[in-house]
Design a protein around this motif. Sequence first.
Motif, PDB file in Angstrom:
ATOM      1  N   ILE A 112      49.700 -26.649 -48.168  1.00 52.80           N
ATOM      2  CA  ILE A 112      48.776 -27.370 -49.035  1.00 52.80           C
ATOM      3  C   ILE A 112      47.385 -26.760 -48.839  1.00 52.80           C
ATOM      4  CG2 ILE A 112      47.761 -29.611 -49.590  1.00 52.80           C
ATOM      5  CD1 ILE A 112      50.260 -30.907 -48.400  1.00 52.80           C
ATOM      6  N   TRP A 113      46.869 -26.153 -49.892  1.00 52.53           N
ATOM      7  CA  TRP A 113      45.526 -25.551 -49.846  1.00 52.53           C
ATOM      8  C   TRP A 113      44.522 -26.617 -50.270  1.00 52.53           C
ATOM      9  CZ3 TRP A 113      45.114 -20.385 -48.342  1.00 52.53           C
ATOM     10  CH2 TRP A 113      46.318 -19.688 -48.267  1.00 52.53           C
ATOM     11  N   HIS A 114      43.520 -26.857 -49.448  1.00 54.17           N
ATOM     12  CA  HIS A 114      42.634 -27.999 -49.674  1.00 54.17           C
ATOM     13  C   HIS A 114      41.423 -27.690 -50.560  1.00 54.17           C
ATOM     14  CE1 HIS A 114      44.978 -30.290 -46.904  1.00 54.17           C
ATOM     15  NE2 HIS A 114      44.686 -29.531 -45.876  1.00 54.17           N
ATOM     16  N   LEU A 115      41.090 -26.427 -50.741  1.00 54.23           N
ATOM     17  CA  LEU A 115      39.867 -26.096 -51.480  1.00 54.23           C
ATOM     18  C   LEU A 115      40.135 -25.011 -52.521  1.00 54.23           C
ATOM     19  CD1 LEU A 115      37.367 -25.986 -48.466  1.00 54.23           C
ATOM     20  CD2 LEU A 115      37.514 -27.777 -50.204  1.00 54.23           C
ATOM     21  N   PRO A 116      39.519 -25.144 -53.704  1.00 53.69           N
ATOM     22  CA  PRO A 116      39.662 -24.083 -54.706  1.00 53.69           C
ATOM     23  C   PRO A 116      38.845 -22.855 -54.334  1.00 53.69           C
ATOM     24  CG  PRO A 116      38.207 -25.814 -55.524  1.00 53.69           C
ATOM     25  CD  PRO A 116      38.752 -26.295 -54.213  1.00 53.69           C
ATOM     26  N   ASN A 117      39.339 -21.710 -54.771  1.00 48.55           N
ATOM     27  CA  ASN A 117      38.711 -20.405 -54.581  1.00 48.55           C
ATOM     28  C   ASN A 117      38.778 -19.908 -53.139  1.00 48.55           C
ATOM     29  OD1 ASN A 117      37.715 -18.959 -56.902  1.00 48.55           O
ATOM     30  ND2 ASN A 117      35.943 -18.425 -55.640  1.00 48.55           N
ATOM     31  N   LEU A 118      39.591 -20.550 -52.328  1.00 52.84           N
ATOM     32  CA  LEU A 118      39.818 -20.054 -50.969  1.00 52.84           C
ATOM     33  C   LEU A 118      40.815 -18.903 -50.992  1.00 52.84           C
ATOM     34  CD1 LEU A 118      39.542 -20.330 -47.880  1.00 52.84           C
ATOM     35  CD2 LEU A 118      41.383 -22.024 -47.959  1.00 52.84           C
ATOM     36  N   ALA A 119      41.883 -19.046 -51.791  1.00 49.10           N
ATOM     37  CA  ALA A 119      42.901 -17.996 -51.857  1.00 49.10           C
ATOM     38  C   ALA A 119      43.465 -17.931 -53.275  1.00 49.10           C
ATOM     39  CB  ALA A 119      44.020 -18.280 -50.855  1.00 49.10           C
ATOM     40  N   PHE A 175      34.219 -15.279 -61.566  1.00 50.27           N
ATOM     41  CA  PHE A 175      34.546 -16.544 -60.902  1.00 50.27           C
ATOM     42  C   PHE A 175      34.200 -16.562 -59.412  1.00 50.27           C
ATOM     43  CE2 PHE A 175      37.456 -16.160 -64.493  1.00 50.27           C
ATOM     44  CZ  PHE A 175      37.277 -17.382 -65.122  1.00 50.27           C
ATOM     45  N   ALA A 176      33.722 -15.470 -58.863  1.00 49.55           N
ATOM     46  CA  ALA A 176      33.453 -15.301 -57.427  1.00 49.55           C
ATOM     47  C   ALA A 176      34.756 -15.026 -56.690  1.00 49.55           C
ATOM     48  CB  ALA A 176      32.746 -16.509 -56.817  1.00 49.55           C
ATOM     49  N   ALA A 177      34.711 -14.030 -55.832  1.00 51.33           N
ATOM     50  CA  ALA A 177      35.928 -13.569 -55.165  1.00 51.33           C
ATOM     51  C   ALA A 177      36.412 -14.593 -54.146  1.00 51.33           C
ATOM     52  CB  ALA A 177      35.666 -12.234 -54.476  1.00 51.33           C
ATOM     53  N   PRO A 178      37.731 -14.777 -54.017  1.00 47.85           N
ATOM     54  CA  PRO A 178      38.269 -15.658 -52.974  1.00 47.85           C
ATOM     55  C   PRO A 178      38.197 -14.960 -51.614  1.00 47.85           C
ATOM     56  CG  PRO A 178      40.062 -14.559 -54.091  1.00 47.85           C
ATOM     57  CD  PRO A 178      38.800 -14.124 -54.798  1.00 47.85           C
ATOM     58  N   LEU A 179      38.562 -15.683 -50.579  1.00 49.14           N
ATOM     59  CA  LEU A 179      38.597 -15.071 -49.257  1.00 49.14           C
ATOM     60  C   LEU A 179      39.906 -14.314 -49.042  1.00 49.14           C
ATOM     61  CD1 LEU A 179      37.251 -14.654 -46.511  1.00 49.14           C
ATOM     62  CD2 LEU A 179      38.301 -16.802 -45.743  1.00 49.14           C
ATOM     63  N   PHE A 180      41.011 -14.842 -49.595  1.00 51.04           N
ATOM     64  CA  PHE A 180      42.330 -14.226 -49.434  1.00 51.04           C
ATOM     65  C   PHE A 180      42.958 -13.953 -50.787  1.00 51.04           C
ATOM     66  CE2 PHE A 180      41.739 -16.792 -45.585  1.00 51.04           C
ATOM     67  CZ  PHE A 180      42.033 -15.868 -44.596  1.00 51.04           C
ATOM     68  N   LEU A 181      43.813 -12.923 -50.832  1.00 52.17           N
ATOM     69  CA  LEU A 181      44.624 -12.631 -52.009  1.00 52.17           C
ATOM     70  C   LEU A 181      46.060 -12.389 -51.549  1.00 52.17           C
ATOM     71  CD1 LEU A 181      44.734 -12.024 -55.115  1.00 52.17           C
ATOM     72  CD2 LEU A 181      44.598  -9.605 -54.482  1.00 52.17           C
ATOM     73  N   VAL A 197      38.959  -2.296 -54.615  1.00 54.25           N
ATOM     74  CA  VAL A 197      38.301  -3.499 -55.156  1.00 54.25           C
ATOM     75  C   VAL A 197      38.287  -4.612 -54.109  1.00 54.25           C
ATOM     76  CG1 VAL A 197      38.498  -5.330 -56.880  1.00 54.25           C
ATOM     77  CG2 VAL A 197      38.774  -2.950 -57.563  1.00 54.25           C
ATOM     78  N   LEU A 198      39.407  -4.802 -53.403  1.00 56.73           N
ATOM     79  CA  LEU A 198      39.462  -5.830 -52.356  1.00 56.73           C
ATOM     80  C   LEU A 198      38.467  -5.517 -51.251  1.00 56.73           C
ATOM     81  CD1 LEU A 198      43.329  -6.452 -52.003  1.00 56.73           C
ATOM     82  CD2 LEU A 198      41.682  -7.632 -53.464  1.00 56.73           C
ATOM     83  N   GLU A 199      38.375  -4.248 -50.881  1.00 61.08           N
ATOM     84  CA  GLU A 199      37.442  -3.856 -49.824  1.00 61.08           C
ATOM     85  C   GLU A 199      35.993  -4.046 -50.272  1.00 61.08           C
ATOM     86  OE1 GLU A 199      36.400   0.067 -47.068  1.00 61.08           O
ATOM     87  OE2 GLU A 199      38.194   0.048 -48.344  1.00 61.08           O
ATOM     88  N   GLU A 200      35.719  -3.717 -51.535  1.00 57.82           N
ATOM     89  CA  GLU A 200      34.345  -3.867 -52.045  1.00 57.82           C
ATOM     90  C   GLU A 200      33.901  -5.327 -52.030  1.00 57.82           C
ATOM     91  OE1 GLU A 200      31.883  -3.255 -56.250  1.00 57.82           O
ATOM     92  OE2 GLU A 200      33.940  -2.478 -56.026  1.00 57.82           O
ATOM     93  N   HIS A 201      34.795  -6.241 -52.390  1.00 57.81           N
ATOM     94  CA  HIS A 201      34.461  -7.656 -52.437  1.00 57.81           C
ATOM     95  C   HIS A 201      34.822  -8.390 -51.148  1.00 57.81           C
ATOM     96  CE1 HIS A 201      33.429  -7.864 -56.777  1.00 57.81           C
ATOM     97  NE2 HIS A 201      34.264  -6.840 -56.873  1.00 57.81           N
ATOM     98  N   MET A 202      35.335  -7.631 -50.158  1.00 57.64           N
ATOM     99  CA  MET A 202      35.698  -8.172 -48.838  1.00 57.64           C
ATOM    100  C   MET A 202      36.699  -9.317 -48.970  1.00 57.64           C
ATOM    101  SD  MET A 202      32.070  -7.896 -46.763  1.00 57.64           S
ATOM    102  CE  MET A 202      32.869  -7.772 -45.162  1.00 57.64           C
ATOM    103  N   VAL A 203      37.743  -9.061 -49.743  1.00 56.27           N
ATOM    104  CA  VAL A 203      38.850 -10.000 -49.910  1.00 56.27           C
ATOM    105  C   VAL A 203      39.981  -9.562 -48.983  1.00 56.27           C
ATOM    106  CG1 VAL A 203      40.549 -10.963 -51.507  1.00 56.27           C
ATOM    107  CG2 VAL A 203      38.215 -10.497 -52.293  1.00 56.27           C
ATOM    108  N   ILE A 204      40.499 -10.475 -48.198  1.00 58.05           N
ATOM    109  CA  ILE A 204      41.523 -10.162 -47.207  1.00 58.05           C
ATOM    110  C   ILE A 204      42.900 -10.273 -47.854  1.00 58.05           C
ATOM    111  CG2 ILE A 204      42.519 -10.833 -44.981  1.00 58.05           C
ATOM    112  CD1 ILE A 204      39.773 -12.090 -44.317  1.00 58.05           C
TER     113      ILE A 204
END
Length: 339
Positions: A112-119, A175-181, A197-204
Amino acid sequence: MDALSCTYTVPQITLVKQLGLSYDSFMRWKRRIKAGAEAVSQPGPRKVERIDLEGLQQEIANLKHARKRTHETGVLYQRYNLQVSRRELNSMVIEARREHRSKQATSMQRIIWHLPNLAWAIDGSELTAAPDRSTLIMYHVQDLGSRYKFPPVAGSHIPCGEEVAGHLARLFTEFAAPLFLKRDNEGILNHTAVNAVLEEHMVIPLNSPTYYAPYNGSIEHTQGEFKAYLRNWVWKAGSDEGMELLADLGAHELNHKHRRTLNGQNSCQAYFGCPRISFDRRKRREVFLWIKQATFDMLKKLGDDGLYMTAWRIAARTWLQKNRYITIVRNGKVLPCYY
């Protein structure tokens, strides 16, 4: 039946027809009972050998049970065809498959993911339902916390890595990059342009285990919803371009579907109706280094570098649990977090 016929002075054939039975069958059953045999028995030839029921049940349990079919039941029937009918064997296999699926569902974990735009999650699918029976290729991107579906990449050809990377870059900017993909191990989704692209936006990135679709189950469910929507409206598309537009409309329609998992809200309300979580570059680097160090610590204890991706996923999940961004539930119970 004889007593009823005598009591009401009604012929047996009339009573039988009132009961909706065949008179020939009734007379056949009557003769069997008079001869001391069973009135009704299983159809087919009688089995002549004694059945080892416990052994058969164990062999059925050891078969490879899929969602709707079980492999090698024919081979099993050839070994037991003198002891059990095909109808009885199929009934036992269906029951074993149902029990297997029940155990599998019980043991599976639900996040259960509790917050939007986290992943976010990304995955590809195809649908052969276009007006001229051509194939529509789609790559879906979804926010895991709100189930919000972004407009997919859709077309009649498989997009190259640069196209998928450009699509992600546009979504990250808007929409602003999430922390995880979360993604699977498909080559396009692991293309150097996508990684850049992931590295540029620091998405894990979190890659799925090989041949284990349930790890990215949310996006798999989304693909099913998209296909069901498109099949209902394919008659209105008229062309491949119409199907691509229909895929965008599908995202809009699904985002406004009220969901029990969102407490009755729709995905649009859940994603835009509250502040979305965001991380600056310093915090993203801090999370990345924490996961990286935890991964190396696990590999050092395990002594097996081949488990790197598994350790990476466990480390990411531990960080998310530790910071109360996710809850992991199995069989209705919340699992504890081991730091």
